[in-house]
Write an enzyme that holds these catalytic residues in place. Structure first.
Site, PDB file in Angstrom:
ATOM      1  N   TRP A  19      75.132  53.922  73.757  1.00  0.00           N
ATOM      2  CA  TRP A  19      75.890  55.047  73.995  1.00  0.00           C
ATOM      3  C   TRP A  19      77.464  54.927  73.413  1.00  0.00           C
ATOM      4  O   TRP A  19      78.027  55.854  73.093  1.00  0.00           O
ATOM      5  CB  TRP A  19      75.951  55.318  75.418  1.00  0.00           C
ATOM      6  CG  TRP A  19      76.677  54.460  76.423  1.00  0.00           C
ATOM      7  CD1 TRP A  19      77.703  54.055  76.457  1.00  0.00           C
ATOM      8  CD2 TRP A  19      75.651  53.748  77.117  1.00  0.00           C
ATOM      9  NE1 TRP A  19      77.901  53.011  77.489  1.00  0.00           N
ATOM     10  CE2 TRP A  19      76.673  52.577  77.926  1.00  0.00           C
ATOM     11  CE3 TRP A  19      74.217  53.466  77.214  1.00  0.00           C
ATOM     12  CZ2 TRP A  19      75.942  51.796  78.658  1.00  0.00           C
ATOM     13  CZ3 TRP A  19      73.706  52.533  78.220  1.00  0.00           C
ATOM     14  CH2 TRP A  19      74.544  51.555  78.996  1.00  0.00           C
ATOM     15  N   ARG A  20      78.077  53.632  73.034  1.00  0.00           N
ATOM     16  CA  ARG A  20      79.171  53.782  72.618  1.00  0.00           C
ATOM     17  C   ARG A  20      79.270  53.857  71.124  1.00  0.00           C
ATOM     18  O   ARG A  20      80.148  54.149  70.588  1.00  0.00           O
ATOM     19  CB  ARG A  20      79.532  51.987  72.626  1.00  0.00           C
ATOM     20  CG  ARG A  20      80.144  51.820  74.227  1.00  0.00           C
ATOM     21  CD  ARG A  20      81.627  51.653  74.334  1.00  0.00           C
ATOM     22  NE  ARG A  20      81.956  51.093  75.708  1.00  0.00           N
ATOM     23  CZ  ARG A  20      81.993  49.937  76.073  1.00  0.00           C
ATOM     24  NH1 ARG A  20      81.400  48.897  75.268  1.00  0.00           N
ATOM     25  NH2 ARG A  20      82.318  49.600  77.182  1.00  0.00           N
ATOM     26  N   THR A  26      75.454  52.396  88.859  1.00  0.00           N
ATOM     27  CA  THR A  26      74.537  51.497  88.411  1.00  0.00           C
ATOM     28  C   THR A  26      75.145  50.428  87.319  1.00  0.00           C
ATOM     29  O   THR A  26      76.123  50.857  86.662  1.00  0.00           O
ATOM     30  CB  THR A  26      73.448  52.187  87.582  1.00  0.00           C
ATOM     31  OG1 THR A  26      72.988  53.261  88.536  1.00  0.00           O
ATOM     32  CG2 THR A  26      72.128  50.845  87.187  1.00  0.00           C
ATOM     33  N   TYR A  81      86.228  62.994  86.124  1.00  0.00           N
ATOM     34  CA  TYR A  81      86.134  61.754  85.530  1.00  0.00           C
ATOM     35  C   TYR A  81      85.005  61.757  84.486  1.00  0.00           C
ATOM     36  O   TYR A  81      85.381  61.384  83.286  1.00  0.00           O
ATOM     37  CB  TYR A  81      85.493  60.598  86.548  1.00  0.00           C
ATOM     38  CG  TYR A  81      84.959  59.504  85.825  1.00  0.00           C
ATOM     39  CD1 TYR A  81      85.599  58.458  85.125  1.00  0.00           C
ATOM     40  CD2 TYR A  81      83.557  59.524  85.981  1.00  0.00           C
ATOM     41  CE1 TYR A  81      85.122  57.420  84.537  1.00  0.00           C
ATOM     42  CE2 TYR A  81      82.916  58.314  85.010  1.00  0.00           C
ATOM     43  CZ  TYR A  81      83.523  57.489  84.298  1.00  0.00           C
ATOM     44  OH  TYR A  81      82.872  56.679  83.633  1.00  0.00           O
ATOM     45  N   LEU A 124      66.479  54.179  90.659  1.00  0.00           N
ATOM     46  CA  LEU A 124      68.043  53.786  90.044  1.00  0.00           C
ATOM     47  C   LEU A 124      69.066  54.378  91.458  1.00  0.00           C
ATOM     48  O   LEU A 124      70.060  53.927  91.402  1.00  0.00           O
ATOM     49  CB  LEU A 124      68.496  54.798  89.028  1.00  0.00           C
ATOM     50  CG  LEU A 124      68.376  54.396  87.737  1.00  0.00           C
ATOM     51  CD1 LEU A 124      68.764  55.694  86.724  1.00  0.00           C
ATOM     52  CD2 LEU A 124      69.505  53.291  87.538  1.00  0.00           C
ATOM     53  N   GLU A 166      76.870  58.013  81.071  1.00  0.00           N
ATOM     54  CA  GLU A 166      77.980  58.040  82.171  1.00  0.00           C
ATOM     55  C   GLU A 166      77.450  58.337  83.595  1.00  0.00           C
ATOM     56  O   GLU A 166      77.897  57.822  84.750  1.00  0.00           O
ATOM     57  CB  GLU A 166      79.124  59.063  81.886  1.00  0.00           C
ATOM     58  CG  GLU A 166      80.100  58.625  80.798  1.00  0.00           C
ATOM     59  CD  GLU A 166      80.956  57.480  81.055  1.00  0.00           C
ATOM     60  OE1 GLU A 166      81.143  57.156  82.308  1.00  0.00           O
ATOM     61  OE2 GLU A 166      81.190  56.794  80.171  1.00  0.00           O
ATOM     62  N   TYR A 190      70.728  57.183  94.253  1.00  0.00           N
ATOM     63  CA  TYR A 190      71.557  58.350  94.277  1.00  0.00           C
ATOM     64  C   TYR A 190      70.894  59.315  93.254  1.00  0.00           C
ATOM     65  O   TYR A 190      71.315  59.834  92.258  1.00  0.00           O
ATOM     66  CB  TYR A 190      72.822  57.847  93.453  1.00  0.00           C
ATOM     67  CG  TYR A 190      73.530  56.938  94.101  1.00  0.00           C
ATOM     68  CD1 TYR A 190      74.370  57.460  95.245  1.00  0.00           C
ATOM     69  CD2 TYR A 190      73.498  55.436  93.960  1.00  0.00           C
ATOM     70  CE1 TYR A 190      75.173  56.218  96.161  1.00  0.00           C
ATOM     71  CE2 TYR A 190      73.902  54.535  94.813  1.00  0.00           C
ATOM     72  CZ  TYR A 190      74.891  54.925  95.784  1.00  0.00           C
ATOM     73  OH  TYR A 190      75.821  54.078  96.523  1.00  0.00           O
ATOM     74  N   ASP A 238      87.886  55.535  86.063  1.00  0.00           N
ATOM     75  CA  ASP A 238      86.737  54.932  86.853  1.00  0.00           C
ATOM     76  C   ASP A 238      87.154  53.904  87.525  1.00  0.00           C
ATOM     77  O   ASP A 238      88.484  53.656  87.680  1.00  0.00           O
ATOM     78  CB  ASP A 238      85.735  54.755  85.950  1.00  0.00           C
ATOM     79  CG  ASP A 238      85.800  53.454  85.086  1.00  0.00           C
ATOM     80  OD1 ASP A 238      86.921  52.965  85.158  1.00  0.00           O
ATOM     81  OD2 ASP A 238      84.843  52.973  84.716  1.00  0.00           O
TER      82      ASP A 238
END
Ligand code: SF4
Length: 360
Positions: free
Chosen positions: A26-27, A45, A122, A82, A39, A84, A140
């Site tokens: 993702w970077r 995680t 955020y 995962l 994100e 949540y 964060d």
């Protein structure tokens, strides 16, 4: 306003980042959808665990359109394990919202991004900063820690006053010429260098500017106001077989694991053995008039820790002779099809035992 110290810190940070950053998929992207998915996954995680999920999720749902068109059950299946799970449900809802409000195109205005379901300040800042290089500070958990130590800031990070103050500090440090690079460098420094316990300050690029390091009080920061108390819950799950079919239900309540599947179960206020359990009204209602019960206790007292809750679960395998009114509301599936359904990790502990992956 950016002063000389802020520029010096940002400069050191940027150089450190160029040499130390991890190569993460993702970077390498400025696609807001890719950044959003990463994100949300990384909110609760670790990168090592989230990477596989990210790759599978992006492969199946490569853009807003494909995510919006999917069934919620399928989205949850890709999120299975995962935790949540509201994150996945909210993403699905936000993708549909983007179809309705923005013709399936990811919005670029901070306010529009923030208005989408499940996206807080955020995440909105991360998306517009990384995708469009907009100067919104991304704060964060890692960034809170770096800032708290850098300035030896006593204000707790977990109240409104602290949140405002740390946002202002991050904004002051922000290098408005390279917002994306600066934000990523801050986050990475917190993740790799300024770690929660025993950071190796001797090799930190910011050590000459770090007040907590100068005072020898690194371990005292960040300050937290309170730790919310955790409560214990006691769950008794029944793997019920009737004429070769297995009973399941989908959790619909506003509670943990909404949208995931589970076995019929009873929750008690305290730990309870089977003798006491079967004399409860809940048990009698569930198994009233189901004929002779063939019960095998399979796993007891499995401890499963969630944020603010500790679950203790016991699993029973039960063969019933006939259905009753209470059990008729459950789904009846062929046990071989169980992998089509998304379950919480706690249920997977039992399923693994059934598949022979765990010792007794
Ligand atoms: S010197 Fe230590 S405490 Fe200060 S920012 Fe660097 S790693 Fe964190």
């Amino acid at each position: 306003m950016i002063n000389g110290k802020s520029l010096a810190i940002s400069d050191l940070l940027g150089k450190w980042y160029d040499q130390n950053r991890r190569l993460l998929p993702w970077r390498e992207s400025t696609d807001p959808y890719i950044i959003w998915v990463s994100e949300i996954i990384l909110q609760q995680t670790r990168v090592a665990q989230g990477l596989d999920y990210f790759n599978r999720f992006i492969c199946r749902f490569p853009n807003v359109v494909s995510l919006a068109a999917a069934d919620e059950d399928e989205v949850l299946k890709y999120w299975e394990g995962l935790g949540y799970y509201s994150r996945a449900r909210n993403m699905h809802a936000a993708a549909k919202e983007m179809m309705d409000r923005f013709d399936g195109v990811f919005p670029s205005r901070y306010e529009d991004v923030l208005s989408l379901k499940g996206i807080g300040e955020y995440t909105a800042a991360a998306i517009v900063s990384f995708a469009w290089n907009k100067p919104y500070p991304v704060v964060d958990g890692n960034v809170y820690r770096v800032l708290a130590r850098l300035f030896a800031e006593e204000t707790p990070i977990d109240n409104l006053k602290g949140k405002k103050l740390f946002y202002a500090l991050a904004a002051e440090l922000m290098n408005s010429r390279y917002p994306a690079h600066h934000n990523q460098a801050m986050m990475e420094l917190g993740a790799l260098q300024c770690v929660p316990r025993n950071p190796d300050c001797g090799i930190c690029p910011l050590k000459d500017h770090c007040v907590a390091f100068a005072l020898g009080k690194v371990d005292l920061y960040p300050v937290k106001q309170s730790l919310k108390k955790s409560r214990n819950r006691y769950l008794h799950y029944f793997y019920i077989i009737h004429h070769g079919k297995l009973l399941l239900s989908r959790r619909e309540k506003q509670d943990i694991w909404k949208g995931l599947y589970e076995f019929p179960n009873i929750e008690t206020k305290e730990q309870m053995d089977f003798e006491n359990l079967q004399s409860t009204t809940d048990f009698q209602r569930m198994f009233d008039d189901t004929g002779r019960l063939d019960i095998i206790p399979e796993l007891s007292n499995v401890k499963h820790v969630l944020t603010h809750q500790v679950l203790f679960a016991t699993f029973y395998k039960i063969q019933i002779e006939r259905m009753n009114e209470a059990l008729q509301h459950y789904l009846q599936i062929i046990p071989e099809n169980i992998d089509l359904y998304a379950f919480p990790r706690l249920i997977h502990i039992y399923l693994d035992k059934l598949k022979g992956n765990l010792p007794d």
